[in-house]
Design a protein around this motif. Sequence first.
Motif, mmCIF file in Angstrom:
data_model
loop_
_atom_site.group_PDB
_atom_site.id
_atom_site.type_symbol
_atom_site.label_atom_id
_atom_site.label_comp_id
_atom_site.label_asym_id
_atom_site.label_seq_id
_atom_site.Cartn_x
_atom_site.Cartn_y
_atom_site.Cartn_z
ATOM 1 N N ILE A 152 0.842 -1.206 0.000
ATOM 2 C CA ILE A 152 0.000 0.000 0.000
ATOM 3 C C ILE A 152 0.868 1.243 0.000
ATOM 4 C CG2 ILE A 152 -1.646 1.329 1.374
ATOM 5 C CD1 ILE A 152 -2.855 -1.302 2.295
ATOM 6 N N MET A 153 1.896 1.261 0.838
ATOM 7 C CA MET A 153 2.772 2.428 0.923
ATOM 8 C C MET A 153 3.505 2.677 -0.388
ATOM 9 S SD MET A 153 5.914 3.106 3.575
ATOM 10 C CE MET A 153 6.753 1.618 3.039
ATOM 11 N N LEU A 154 4.073 1.627 -0.986
ATOM 12 C CA LEU A 154 4.807 1.806 -2.234
ATOM 13 C C LEU A 154 3.869 2.115 -3.395
ATOM 14 C CD1 LEU A 154 7.572 -0.949 -1.990
ATOM 15 C CD2 LEU A 154 7.647 1.448 -1.295
ATOM 16 N N GLY A 155 2.644 1.562 -3.346
ATOM 17 C CA GLY A 155 1.672 1.902 -4.384
ATOM 18 C C GLY A 155 1.309 3.378 -4.351
ATOM 19 N N LEU A 156 1.107 3.919 -3.152
ATOM 20 C CA LEU A 156 0.812 5.351 -3.028
ATOM 21 C C LEU A 156 2.026 6.187 -3.445
ATOM 22 C CD1 LEU A 156 -1.124 5.409 0.365
ATOM 23 C CD2 LEU A 156 -2.068 5.807 -1.917
ATOM 24 N N ALA A 157 3.227 5.752 -3.038
ATOM 25 C CA ALA A 157 4.435 6.490 -3.417
ATOM 26 C C ALA A 157 4.599 6.512 -4.934
ATOM 27 C CB ALA A 157 5.657 5.855 -2.763
ATOM 28 N N LEU A 158 4.351 5.387 -5.598
ATOM 29 C CA LEU A 158 4.447 5.321 -7.052
ATOM 30 C C LEU A 158 3.392 6.206 -7.707
ATOM 31 C CD1 LEU A 158 5.577 4.093 -9.670
ATOM 32 C CD2 LEU A 158 4.011 2.162 -9.334
ATOM 33 N N LEU A 159 2.169 6.164 -7.195
ATOM 34 C CA LEU A 159 1.099 6.990 -7.747
ATOM 35 C C LEU A 159 1.427 8.472 -7.627
ATOM 36 C CD1 LEU A 159 -1.774 7.321 -8.895
ATOM 37 C CD2 LEU A 159 -2.620 7.200 -6.536
ATOM 38 N N PHE A 160 1.882 8.903 -6.462
ATOM 39 C CA PHE A 160 2.212 10.316 -6.264
ATOM 40 C C PHE A 160 3.393 10.731 -7.151
ATOM 41 C CE2 PHE A 160 0.495 10.011 -1.669
ATOM 42 C CZ PHE A 160 -0.796 10.137 -2.144
ATOM 43 N N PHE A 204 6.135 15.271 1.098
ATOM 44 C CA PHE A 204 7.358 14.943 1.817
ATOM 45 C C PHE A 204 7.340 15.423 3.266
ATOM 46 C CE2 PHE A 204 11.840 15.726 3.003
ATOM 47 C CZ PHE A 204 12.328 14.439 2.840
ATOM 48 N N VAL A 205 6.510 16.402 3.585
ATOM 49 C CA VAL A 205 6.504 16.998 4.926
ATOM 50 C C VAL A 205 6.328 15.969 6.032
ATOM 51 C CG1 VAL A 205 5.074 18.422 6.456
ATOM 52 C CG2 VAL A 205 5.958 19.378 4.348
ATOM 53 N N PRO A 206 5.427 14.976 5.923
ATOM 54 C CA PRO A 206 5.302 14.007 7.022
ATOM 55 C C PRO A 206 6.602 13.292 7.370
ATOM 56 C CG PRO A 206 3.420 13.823 5.558
ATOM 57 C CD PRO A 206 4.387 14.764 4.892
ATOM 58 N N THR A 238 2.820 4.406 7.199
ATOM 59 C CA THR A 238 2.513 4.776 5.814
ATOM 60 C C THR A 238 2.501 6.281 5.650
ATOM 61 O OG1 THR A 238 1.185 2.762 5.563
ATOM 62 C CG2 THR A 238 0.829 4.513 3.953
ATOM 63 N N TRP A 239 1.865 6.982 6.574
ATOM 64 C CA TRP A 239 1.779 8.447 6.513
ATOM 65 C C TRP A 239 3.169 9.082 6.534
ATOM 66 C CZ3 TRP A 239 2.913 12.345 10.193
ATOM 67 C CH2 TRP A 239 2.403 13.612 9.884
ATOM 68 N N VAL A 240 4.073 8.499 7.315
ATOM 69 C CA VAL A 240 5.411 9.086 7.460
ATOM 70 C C VAL A 240 6.276 8.806 6.240
ATOM 71 C CG1 VAL A 240 7.571 8.978 8.777
ATOM 72 C CG2 VAL A 240 5.375 9.050 9.980
ATOM 73 N N PHE A 241 6.239 7.575 5.702
ATOM 74 C CA PHE A 241 7.252 7.151 4.734
ATOM 75 C C PHE A 241 6.801 7.173 3.277
ATOM 76 C CE2 PHE A 241 8.979 5.391 8.653
ATOM 77 C CZ PHE A 241 10.320 5.710 8.522
ATOM 78 N N VAL A 242 5.560 7.495 2.999
ATOM 79 C CA VAL A 242 5.134 7.590 1.601
ATOM 80 C C VAL A 242 5.946 8.656 0.862
ATOM 81 C CG1 VAL A 242 3.266 8.434 0.137
ATOM 82 C CG2 VAL A 242 2.826 6.609 1.743
ATOM 83 N N GLY A 243 6.103 9.823 1.467
ATOM 84 C CA GLY A 243 6.836 10.908 0.817
ATOM 85 C C GLY A 243 8.290 10.580 0.569
ATOM 86 N N TYR A 244 8.926 9.886 1.513
ATOM 87 C CA TYR A 244 10.324 9.497 1.353
ATOM 88 C C TYR A 244 10.496 8.571 0.147
ATOM 89 C CZ TYR A 244 14.635 6.920 2.355
ATOM 90 O OH TYR A 244 15.856 6.311 2.257
ATOM 91 N N ASN A 245 9.666 7.536 0.074
ATOM 92 C CA ASN A 245 9.747 6.611 -1.063
ATOM 93 C C ASN A 245 9.340 7.283 -2.367
ATOM 94 O OD1 ASN A 245 10.462 3.994 0.293
ATOM 95 N ND2 ASN A 245 8.595 4.439 1.409
ATOM 96 N N MET A 246 8.404 8.221 -2.289
ATOM 97 C CA MET A 246 7.986 8.950 -3.488
ATOM 98 C C MET A 246 9.150 9.716 -4.097
ATOM 99 S SD MET A 246 5.650 12.329 -3.735
ATOM 100 C CE MET A 246 7.106 13.195 -3.109
ATOM 101 N N LEU A 247 9.983 10.345 -3.263
ATOM 102 C CA LEU A 247 11.119 11.106 -3.788
ATOM 103 C C LEU A 247 12.131 10.207 -4.482
ATOM 104 C CD1 LEU A 247 11.995 13.915 -1.225
ATOM 105 C CD2 LEU A 247 10.845 14.093 -3.417
ATOM 106 N N ILE A 248 12.365 9.009 -3.946
ATOM 107 C CA ILE A 248 13.283 8.080 -4.599
ATOM 108 C C ILE A 248 12.760 7.691 -5.982
ATOM 109 C CG2 ILE A 248 14.313 5.780 -4.472
ATOM 110 C CD1 ILE A 248 14.345 6.047 -1.462
ATOM 111 N N ILE A 249 11.466 7.367 -6.047
ATOM 112 C CA ILE A 249 10.878 6.975 -7.332
ATOM 113 C C ILE A 249 10.819 8.162 -8.282
ATOM 114 C CG2 ILE A 249 8.791 6.062 -8.411
ATOM 115 C CD1 ILE A 249 8.250 4.555 -5.790
ATOM 116 N N TYR A 250 10.493 9.328 -7.759
ATOM 117 C CA TYR A 250 10.407 10.524 -8.603
ATOM 118 C C TYR A 250 11.776 10.895 -9.173
ATOM 119 C CZ TYR A 250 9.319 15.334 -9.979
ATOM 120 O OH TYR A 250 9.160 16.508 -10.690
ATOM 121 N N SER A 251 12.831 10.722 -8.397
ATOM 122 C CA SER A 251 14.182 10.986 -8.904
ATOM 123 C C SER A 251 14.522 10.046 -10.057
ATOM 124 C CB SER A 251 15.204 10.820 -7.778
ATOM 125 O OG SER A 251 14.943 11.724 -6.721
ATOM 126 N N ALA A 252 14.078 8.788 -9.959
ATOM 127 C CA ALA A 252 14.303 7.848 -11.057
ATOM 128 C C ALA A 252 13.507 8.255 -12.298
ATOM 129 C CB ALA A 252 13.918 6.438 -10.625
#
Length: 321
Positions: A117-125, A145-147, A194-208
């Motif tokens: 769920i967390m990685l799916g949300l990170a990928l979507l964002f 990313f704020v959380p 999930t609330w805390v780490f979605v933004g962190y994983n999103m930035l890694i995927i977004y950088s890619a």
Amino acid sequence: MSAPVVPLTDAPGSVARQKRSRAAKAPASKQPRQPVPHLGAILAFVLPFGTLFALFYLVPIGYAIYQSLLVIEREGTFGKATEVFGGLTQYILVFQNGPFWTSIGRVLTFGVVQVPIMLGLALLFALLLDSPLVRGKKFFRLAFFVPYAVPGVIAAIMWGYLYSPNLSPFSAVTENINFLSADLVLWAIANVVTWVFVGYNMLIIYSALLAIPTELYEAARLDGAGQVRIAWSVKIPLIMPAIILTAIFSIIGTLQLLAEPQVFRSFSSAVTSTFTPNLTVYSTSSIPNFNLAAAFSVVLALATFILSFTFLKFTQRKEVQ
């Protein structure tokens, strides 16, 4: 016409020519080693990291393994405690400890549900931020990313108050649904993580995503692909290494879950001292029983390594196929 002059060093039978001939015929293993260029600069960059890595990573691991091989012996009931070599005694106690293995099963269940769920949300964002149709990307990137900038303990306290029926501003919900009950508290903690780490994983995927050449998008558009088709057929396959990386980080973080359940012990009696493996290690060391806690830590580290390595090899095999 005069004959060409042959230097003495190249004349047949000369000492220099014989040495060069022997060097050419010598096996590669006997060839003189070439000096490493810029050796001083390499050591200057590597030594600080290597020193800190050894002091704060390798040495503690070695000390934990050493402590796990010791046992406490006393002379009589109230005699002086001494540490002696006990072999695998502590590890036998670990494998006989039911609550510890129950806690591992609990966090594995947690990870099977929460990580996708967390990685799916990170990928979507990340895909939304990379889409040309979305406006205000800087604002949403910061908002997502704020959380992660909120410390885990503070986030757990904040969400603990929101879940508490007597303290929550959403009492109409919390009075009807007890998020801190034994059945739901694990998923309440999953929501915090999930609330805390979605933004962190999103930035890694977004950088890619930002590293993908734009020519591929232009070629896909010429073939008639829309944004959804480009995301599914172009973007996601190319950023799969980043997704796998975030998954491995999430697996490691799941087995190391500590701060959130430790805070939730103040809000819910369902969170015990053996609720997660790291809580078991922490409570065991507080008795204190450092040797058994060290054995718990070593077994947990091995389980984390095996699970992460197995996941990595499985995903690599799927990519090859």
